[in-house]
Design a protein around this motif. Structure first.
Motif, PDB file in Angstrom:
ATOM      1  N   ALA A 191      12.911  25.811 119.208  1.00  0.00           N
ATOM      2  CA  ALA A 191      12.437  26.249 120.523  1.00  0.00           C
ATOM      3  C   ALA A 191      10.934  26.505 120.428  1.00  0.00           C
ATOM      4  N   PRO A 192      10.230  26.429 121.554  1.00  0.00           N
ATOM      5  CA  PRO A 192       8.803  26.755 121.549  1.00  0.00           C
ATOM      6  C   PRO A 192       8.588  28.183 121.030  1.00  0.00           C
ATOM      7  N   GLU A 193       7.448  28.407 120.394  1.00  0.00           N
ATOM      8  CA  GLU A 193       7.180  29.684 119.741  1.00  0.00           C
ATOM      9  C   GLU A 193       7.299  30.874 120.692  1.00  0.00           C
ATOM     10  N   HIS A 194       6.823  30.739 121.939  1.00  0.00           N
ATOM     11  CA  HIS A 194       6.892  31.879 122.855  1.00  0.00           C
ATOM     12  C   HIS A 194       8.342  32.256 123.182  1.00  0.00           C
ATOM     13  N   ILE A 195       9.229  31.287 123.232  1.00  0.00           N
ATOM     14  CA  ILE A 195      10.641  31.580 123.484  1.00  0.00           C
ATOM     15  C   ILE A 195      11.266  32.239 122.258  1.00  0.00           C
ATOM     16  N   ARG A 196      10.955  31.720 121.071  1.00  0.00           N
ATOM     17  CA  ARG A 196      11.465  32.350 119.844  1.00  0.00           C
ATOM     18  C   ARG A 196      11.008  33.806 119.769  1.00  0.00           C
ATOM     19  N   ASP A 197       9.744  34.055 120.109  1.00  0.00           N
ATOM     20  CA  ASP A 197       9.216  35.422 120.077  1.00  0.00           C
ATOM     21  C   ASP A 197       9.968  36.326 121.052  1.00  0.00           C
ATOM     22  N   GLN A 198      10.257  35.817 122.261  1.00  0.00           N
ATOM     23  CA  GLN A 198      10.987  36.609 123.254  1.00  0.00           C
ATOM     24  C   GLN A 198      12.402  36.930 122.767  1.00  0.00           C
ATOM     25  N   VAL A 199      13.060  35.963 122.185  1.00  0.00           N
ATOM     26  CA  VAL A 199      14.425  36.167 121.698  1.00  0.00           C
ATOM     27  C   VAL A 199      14.423  37.183 120.559  1.00  0.00           C
ATOM     28  N   LEU A 200      13.514  37.036 119.622  1.00  0.00           N
ATOM     29  CA  LEU A 200      13.441  37.977 118.503  1.00  0.00           C
ATOM     30  C   LEU A 200      13.118  39.388 118.980  1.00  0.00           C
ATOM     31  N   ALA A 201      12.218  39.510 119.945  1.00  0.00           N
ATOM     32  CA  ALA A 201      11.885  40.832 120.484  1.00  0.00           C
ATOM     33  C   ALA A 201      13.105  41.456 121.151  1.00  0.00           C
ATOM     34  N   ARG A 202      13.859  40.671 121.882  1.00  0.00           N
ATOM     35  CA  ARG A 202      15.054  41.178 122.559  1.00  0.00           C
ATOM     36  C   ARG A 202      16.108  41.619 121.544  1.00  0.00           C
TER      37      ARG A 202
END
Length: 87
Positions: A61-72
């Motif tokens: 997945a694009p990095e910004h989506i991975r970051d959002q998922v990990l933060a959640r």
């Protein structure tokens, strides 16, 4: 080595595609596929699907989506939210 027949070939197709059969069973399936047009057609479809899934599993997945998922995930683990909130 004996030709295994369509029922066995179709029942063990997934294991064959993933190289999960013993040598003897794999050889029986391979021999059957060489002589049965119907089963070899199913084998080709199975190979295409298996290859497509393998390729999809390598994609990221694009990095910004991975970051959002990990933060959640971190929020949920820390007890700051419902596991389904915001989804």
């Amino acid at each position: 080595m004996t030709d295994c027949g369509c029922d066995k070939a179709k029942a063990e197709l997934e294991e064959y595609l993933h190289d999960e059969l013993c040598k003897e069973d794999a050889a029986d399936i391979r021999e059957h596929m060489a002589h049965c047009e119907d089963c070899s057609s199913e084998l080709r479809v199975g190979q295409v699907l298996t290859d497509a899934v393998k390729r999809a599993c390598r994609e990221q997945a694009p990095e910004h989506i991975r970051d959002q998922v990990l933060a959640r995930i971190r929020d949920v683990q820390a007890g700051h939210g419902s596991p389904v909130a915001g989804i």
